[in-house]
Design a protein around this motif. Structure first.
Motif, short mmCIF file in Angstrom:
data_model
loop_
_atom_site.label_atom_id
_atom_site.label_comp_id
_atom_site.label_asym_id
_atom_site.label_seq_id
_atom_site.Cartn_x
_atom_site.Cartn_y
_atom_site.Cartn_z
N LYS A 260 -3.64 -11.43 0.97
CA LYS A 260 -2.21 -11.48 1.29
C LYS A 260 -1.92 -12.25 2.57
O LYS A 260 -0.76 -12.51 2.90
CB LYS A 260 -1.65 -10.07 1.42
N TRP A 261 -2.93 -12.62 3.34
CA TRP A 261 -2.73 -13.30 4.61
C TRP A 261 -2.39 -14.78 4.39
O TRP A 261 -2.72 -15.35 3.34
CB TRP A 261 -3.98 -13.19 5.48
N PRO A 262 -1.78 -15.43 5.38
CA PRO A 262 -1.51 -16.87 5.27
C PRO A 262 -2.80 -17.67 5.10
O PRO A 262 -3.89 -17.21 5.47
CB PRO A 262 -0.84 -17.20 6.62
N GLU A 334 -12.17 -5.31 -0.80
CA GLU A 334 -11.01 -5.40 0.10
C GLU A 334 -10.80 -6.81 0.62
O GLU A 334 -9.66 -7.27 0.77
CB GLU A 334 -11.20 -4.43 1.27
N LEU A 335 -11.88 -7.53 0.93
CA LEU A 335 -11.77 -8.87 1.51
C LEU A 335 -11.77 -9.94 0.43
O LEU A 335 -12.52 -9.86 -0.56
CB LEU A 335 -12.91 -9.13 2.48
N GLU A 336 -10.96 -10.97 0.64
CA GLU A 336 -11.00 -12.15 -0.21
C GLU A 336 -12.19 -13.03 0.17
O GLU A 336 -12.79 -13.69 -0.67
CB GLU A 336 -9.70 -12.94 -0.08
N GLY A 337 -12.52 -13.01 1.45
CA GLY A 337 -13.64 -13.82 1.92
C GLY A 337 -14.09 -13.40 3.30
O GLY A 337 -13.36 -12.74 4.04
N GLY A 355 1.20 -14.60 14.49
CA GLY A 355 1.26 -13.35 13.75
C GLY A 355 1.30 -13.61 12.26
O GLY A 355 1.54 -14.74 11.80
N LEU A 356 1.09 -12.54 11.48
CA LEU A 356 1.07 -12.68 10.03
C LEU A 356 2.40 -13.18 9.47
O LEU A 356 2.43 -13.85 8.44
CB LEU A 356 0.74 -11.33 9.39
N TYR A 357 3.48 -12.86 10.14
CA TYR A 357 4.80 -13.19 9.61
C TYR A 357 5.43 -14.40 10.32
O TYR A 357 6.61 -14.68 10.13
CB TYR A 357 5.72 -11.97 9.73
#
Length: 395
Positions: A260-262, A334-337, A355-357
């Motif tokens: 879900k992260w950038p 849990e982790l994509e990578g 930041g994430l947003y």
């Protein structure tokens, strides 16, 4: 210049992370003193932080907005006119009350804005928080709606801003908000007793929920929370380990990313500490479960309260064991990578944190590593490792 103390000489300057370092003295020992709380509540200089769906009223993205007792008295009246014992004896579960929390006093405030504790030892400006959310099921929802409409007239420049998207609070205001948000969220999400299931009442100035012996004068069920020492109806704090892991040769750092992260955004690994587990054990377990890497030595760096909703982030630095550094993500999806990054690449990325947003930082080149901002303990752990800013508490 003040002389350095022993710990500073041995370990270097300490680290105080974002959301910590509140300017307020909490005065926890006065949370049951309703005479003092009543005086503090109604003092003309007392400041109130308002939360609506946990979002704080703010003047700007970096500063909170505070109101006076006259602004919120129609909603909360004065709940401290009775003692705590009398309040419990007259409890009526059909009547709801907004969550009101005494946050403490600012002892640095000027004398005209202060009140003094009953023993005359402490003087300061009082701070409270109030949950003004107009919950549909609450008996005070109409009063809360009216208060929100009145704020638009009386405080037209103040708005409720979403904490993690629209705010970049200065450090002291962030710490005040963290306490208010965490305690408010707990009060709202724990309305029933974990011991017997009955409705509870917020007491101890918002830092405890009591299971009353009576409800509208009728005896209630026997409850273990009324007997002996217990922690049934106290706020929860969830201990979470977050760790920067160094390769065995001391040249790389392990970072992971969630889907879900950038794009290109990575951070340190983290996870909840389990019952009966030490911090060091939790670090080793979480790193192995999430990345397949085995960690040996673990040291503590610093901690950070994280009010989303109620974590205590325990920052650590771990060192991978030689021959145990291959990454495997099959244990925990849990982790994509996850990836080992060389220190030079990470040093460059520290100049382009966000930041994430938030959008990409100015000067960022597409495809380069992105890292969390300085307000995150993950950033401080990364800096400690790759820039040599390591201040450790040996345990």
């Amino acid at each position: 210049m003040a002389e350095e103390g022993f710990l500073t000489r041995k370990f270097g300057e300490g680290v105080e992370n974002y959301y910590s370092g509140s300017p307020l003295n909490r005065l926890a020992f006065l949370r049951t003193n309703h005479t003092y709380l009543s005086t503090a509540l109604q003092h003309p200089s007392t400041r109130f932080l308002l939360l609506n769906s946990l979002d704080p009223l703010s003047s700007t993205p970096s500063t909170l907005a505070f109101v006076s007792y006259s602004d919120i008295s129609p909603l909360i009246s004065n709940p401290y006119t009775k003692t705590e014992e009398e309040t419990l004896e007259t409890f009526t579960s059909s009547i709801d009350h907004p969550v009101l929390i005494f946050l403490g006093i600012d002892e640095s405030a000027s004398s005209e804005h202060t009140i003094t504790t009953p023993d005359g030892k402490y003087t300061g400006q009082a701070y409270f928080s109030v949950d003004v959310t107009p919950y549909p099921h609450a008996s005070y929802s109409s009063a809360a709606d009216g208060l929100l409409q009145g704020l638009k007239v009386d405080h037209p420049t103040a708005v409720f801003r979403t904490a993690r998207k629209d705010l970049n609070l200065d450090k002291e205001h962030a710490a005040i908000y963290a306490s208010a948000r965490t305690l408010t969220n707990w009060n709202v999400t724990a309305p029933f007793c974990a011991g017997c299931g009955q409705k509870t009442l917020s007491v101890n100035a918002g830092t405890k929920r009591a299971c009353p012996p009576k409800d509208a004068g009728v005896e209630t069920r026997k409850c273990p929370s009324r007997e002996g020492v217990h922690n049934i109806n106290f706020p929860r704090t969830d201990p979470t380990v977050i760790m920067a892991v160094i390769s065995s040769d001391g040249t790389k750092i392990l970072l992971g990313r969630q889907k879900k992260w950038p794009k290109y955004w990575h951070s340190t690994l983290a996870g909840f500490l389990e019952p009966g587990e030490s911090i060091e054990e939790a670090v080793r377990r979480e790193v192995w479960e999430e990345s397949g890497v085995t960690v040996g030595r673990v040291v503590i760096h610093s901690s950070q309260p994280w009010p989303f909703p109620a974590s205590l982030m325990i920052g650590a630095i771990g060192e991978a064991l030689p021959g145990k550094e291959d990454i495997y993500l099959g244990n925990d999806p849990e982790l994509e990578g996850a990836k080992w990054f060389g220190f030079d690449e990470v040093k460059e990325a520290l100049g382009f944190t966000s930041g994430l947003y938030e959008g990409t930082p100015v000067g960022y080149k597409e495809g380069a590593l992105r890292l969390p901002p300085k307000t995150a303990i993950a950033n401080q752990l990364i800096r400690a490792v790759v820039l040599g800013e390591i201040h450790l508490a040996k345990i």
